[in-house]
Design a protein around this motif. Structure first.
Motif, PDB file in Angstrom:
ATOM      1  N   GLY A  17       0.823  -1.214   0.000  1.00 27.08           N
ATOM      2  CA  GLY A  17       0.000   0.000   0.000  1.00 27.08           C
ATOM      3  C   GLY A  17       0.843   1.244   0.000  1.00 27.08           C
ATOM      4  N   LEU A  18       0.170   2.271   0.107  1.00 31.31           N
ATOM      5  CA  LEU A  18      -1.233   2.542   0.379  1.00 31.31           C
ATOM      6  C   LEU A  18      -1.977   2.675  -0.959  1.00 31.31           C
ATOM      7  CD1 LEU A  18      -0.463   5.232   3.057  1.00 31.31           C
ATOM      8  CD2 LEU A  18      -1.792   3.207   3.541  1.00 31.31           C
ATOM      9  N   HIS A  19      -2.981   1.858  -1.204  1.00 32.10           N
ATOM     10  CA  HIS A  19      -3.644   1.759  -2.502  1.00 32.10           C
ATOM     11  C   HIS A  19      -5.072   2.301  -2.460  1.00 32.10           C
ATOM     12  CE1 HIS A  19      -0.950  -2.030  -2.785  1.00 32.10           C
ATOM     13  NE2 HIS A  19      -0.285  -0.981  -3.228  1.00 32.10           N
ATOM     14  N   TYR A  20      -5.512   2.791  -3.626  1.00 33.85           N
ATOM     15  CA  TYR A  20      -6.911   3.183  -3.821  1.00 33.85           C
ATOM     16  C   TYR A  20      -7.174   3.296  -5.313  1.00 33.85           C
ATOM     17  CZ  TYR A  20      -4.907   7.898  -4.337  1.00 33.85           C
ATOM     18  OH  TYR A  20      -4.150   8.977  -4.727  1.00 33.85           O
TER      19      TYR A  20
ATOM     20  N   PRO B 137     -14.970   6.994 -10.738  1.00 37.27           N
ATOM     21  CA  PRO B 137     -16.071   6.221 -10.183  1.00 37.27           C
ATOM     22  C   PRO B 137     -15.714   4.754  -9.919  1.00 37.27           C
ATOM     23  CG  PRO B 137     -16.329   6.310 -12.545  1.00 37.27           C
ATOM     24  CD  PRO B 137     -15.087   7.112 -12.201  1.00 37.27           C
ATOM     25  N   TYR B 138     -14.435   4.427  -9.925  1.00 37.25           N
ATOM     26  CA  TYR B 138     -13.995   3.043  -9.711  1.00 37.25           C
ATOM     27  C   TYR B 138     -13.531   2.787  -8.285  1.00 37.25           C
ATOM     28  CZ  TYR B 138     -14.074   3.352 -14.754  1.00 37.25           C
ATOM     29  OH  TYR B 138     -14.481   3.555 -16.051  1.00 37.25           O
ATOM     30  N   SER B 139     -13.744   3.751  -7.403  1.00 37.74           N
ATOM     31  CA  SER B 139     -13.308   3.582  -6.013  1.00 37.74           C
ATOM     32  C   SER B 139     -13.972   2.352  -5.402  1.00 37.74           C
ATOM     33  CB  SER B 139     -13.620   4.840  -5.198  1.00 37.74           C
ATOM     34  OG  SER B 139     -14.995   5.133  -5.251  1.00 37.74           O
ATOM     35  N   GLN B 140     -13.341   1.841  -4.354  1.00 45.25           N
ATOM     36  CA  GLN B 140     -13.795   0.596  -3.732  1.00 45.25           C
ATOM     37  C   GLN B 140     -13.923   0.761  -2.222  1.00 45.25           C
ATOM     38  OE1 GLN B 140     -10.375  -1.784  -4.969  1.00 45.25           O
ATOM     39  NE2 GLN B 140     -11.710  -2.975  -6.313  1.00 45.25           N
ATOM     40  N   ALA B 141     -15.044   0.293  -1.685  1.00 41.39           N
ATOM     41  CA  ALA B 141     -15.122   0.049  -0.245  1.00 41.39           C
ATOM     42  C   ALA B 141     -14.599  -1.370  -0.044  1.00 41.39           C
ATOM     43  CB  ALA B 141     -16.556   0.161   0.254  1.00 41.39           C
TER      44      ALA B 141
ATOM     45  N   PRO C 219     -14.438   2.515   3.884  1.00 39.70           N
ATOM     46  CA  PRO C 219     -15.340   3.104   2.893  1.00 39.70           C
ATOM     47  C   PRO C 219     -14.605   3.534   1.623  1.00 39.70           C
ATOM     48  CG  PRO C 219     -15.500   4.227   5.024  1.00 39.70           C
ATOM     49  CD  PRO C 219     -14.302   3.338   5.067  1.00 39.70           C
ATOM     50  N   ARG C 220     -15.363   3.831   0.589  1.00 39.91           N
ATOM     51  CA  ARG C 220     -14.789   4.438  -0.611  1.00 39.91           C
ATOM     52  C   ARG C 220     -14.170   5.777  -0.222  1.00 39.91           C
ATOM     53  NH1 ARG C 220     -18.458   3.273  -5.913  1.00 39.91           N
ATOM     54  NH2 ARG C 220     -18.795   1.038  -5.509  1.00 39.91           N
ATOM     55  N   GLY C 221     -13.095   6.131  -0.921  1.00 43.05           N
ATOM     56  CA  GLY C 221     -12.447   7.402  -0.627  1.00 43.05           C
ATOM     57  C   GLY C 221     -11.322   7.304   0.378  1.00 43.05           C
ATOM     58  N   PHE C 222     -10.826   6.089   0.610  1.00 40.00           N
ATOM     59  CA  PHE C 222      -9.708   5.868   1.522  1.00 40.00           C
ATOM     60  C   PHE C 222      -8.578   5.156   0.794  1.00 40.00           C
ATOM     61  CE2 PHE C 222     -12.913   6.731   4.560  1.00 40.00           C
ATOM     62  CZ  PHE C 222     -12.320   6.987   5.784  1.00 40.00           C
ATOM     63  N   ALA C 223      -7.336   5.508   1.130  1.00 41.69           N
ATOM     64  CA  ALA C 223      -6.176   4.708   0.735  1.00 41.69           C
ATOM     65  C   ALA C 223      -6.014   3.630   1.801  1.00 41.69           C
ATOM     66  CB  ALA C 223      -4.928   5.571   0.657  1.00 41.69           C
ATOM     67  N   HIS C 224      -5.558   2.444   1.390  1.00 41.33           N
ATOM     68  CA  HIS C 224      -5.475   1.302   2.303  1.00 41.33           C
ATOM     69  C   HIS C 224      -4.159   0.562   2.120  1.00 41.33           C
ATOM     70  CE1 HIS C 224      -6.008  -3.037   3.179  1.00 41.33           C
ATOM     71  NE2 HIS C 224      -6.524  -2.544   4.285  1.00 41.33           N
ATOM     72  N   GLY C 225      -3.618   0.067   3.223  1.00 36.07           N
ATOM     73  CA  GLY C 225      -2.423  -0.761   3.167  1.00 36.07           C
ATOM     74  C   GLY C 225      -2.254  -1.552   4.450  1.00 36.07           C
TER      75      GLY C 225
ATOM     76  N   GLU D 239      -6.187   2.958 -10.741  1.00 40.20           N
ATOM     77  CA  GLU D 239      -5.353   2.612  -9.589  1.00 40.20           C
ATOM     78  C   GLU D 239      -4.379   3.742  -9.258  1.00 40.20           C
ATOM     79  OE1 GLU D 239      -2.720  -1.231  -8.278  1.00 40.20           O
ATOM     80  OE2 GLU D 239      -2.598  -0.600 -10.354  1.00 40.20           O
ATOM     81  N   ARG D 240      -4.324   4.085  -7.967  1.00 39.08           N
ATOM     82  CA  ARG D 240      -3.400   5.102  -7.473  1.00 39.08           C
ATOM     83  C   ARG D 240      -2.864   4.651  -6.120  1.00 39.08           C
ATOM     84  NH1 ARG D 240      -4.755   6.303 -11.863  1.00 39.08           N
ATOM     85  NH2 ARG D 240      -5.099   8.341 -12.783  1.00 39.08           N
TER      86      ARG D 240
END
Length: 182
Positions: A59-62, A66-70, A113-119, A142-143
């Motif tokens: 990470g930190l991935h997001y 409109p492709y964001s993911q919860a 939730p959507r709108g977060f970077a995760h790792g 992907e970012r």
């Protein structure tokens, strides 16, 4: 099952009921109807599992909207530090990070939730990590954020000389330079 709120709006810790006996344990990791009754109404469409060794930091991935993911994340084997960063510009906690230990022993889940970077970082010899997503993977959207950005103040609990980070993750920008549209 118990829902624990965090200091970040919509970021939830879920403590499923875990039944332990001499044979081992049983827990229901997901039940759509039960989660819906608790106002967790994500329509999950993709399940992923990764296996990593001690010292790995992913990470930190997001993904951009409109492709964001919860994501509903959990550890099946081992122990990690799971970390997120709020990228929602209209949020009171925009730019804030949150981390929690997830393990096979504690059985906790984190609803990201959507709108977060995760790792996450791996603290045990090996970890098997599972997560549900409410949107499909989209390579173009992907970012990422640089995992060790000092402004995020994430303690991965891995000594710098023992961290194993992919080339791709080492190239992510700092938070202040990142692209996000939430």
């Amino acid at each position: 099952m118990e829902i624990l709120k965090t200091d970040i709006k919509d970021l939830l810790i879920i403590k499923p009921n875990k039944f332990v006996d001499s044979r081992g344990f049983f827990l229901e990791s997901y039940n759509k109807e039960r989660y819906y009754t608790l106002d967790i109404v994500n329509e999950f469409v993709q399940d992923n599992v990764s296996c990593s060794q001690y010292g790995v930091i992913r990470g930190l991935h997001y993904q951009l909207a409109p492709y964001s993911q919860a994501k509903l994340v959990q550890v099946l084997k081992g122990k990690i530090i799971d970390a997120v960063v709020d990228l929602r510009r209209d949020s009171d906690t925009f730019g804030k990070s949150f981390s929690i230990e997830l393990s096979q022993e504690n059985g906790l889940q984190l609803l990201v939730p959507r709108g977060f970077a995760h790792g996450f970082s791996v603290l045990s010899n090996e970890v098997i990590f599972s997560y549900k997503c409410d949107n499909l993977y989209n390579k173009e959207a992907e970012r990422g954020l640089l995992y060790n950005d000092p402004n995020l103040n994430i303690n991965w609990q891995i000594p710098t000389n023992e961290a194993i980070v992919s080339e791709k993750d080492l190239l992510h920008p700092h938070f202040k330079d990142a692209e996000y549209n939430f």
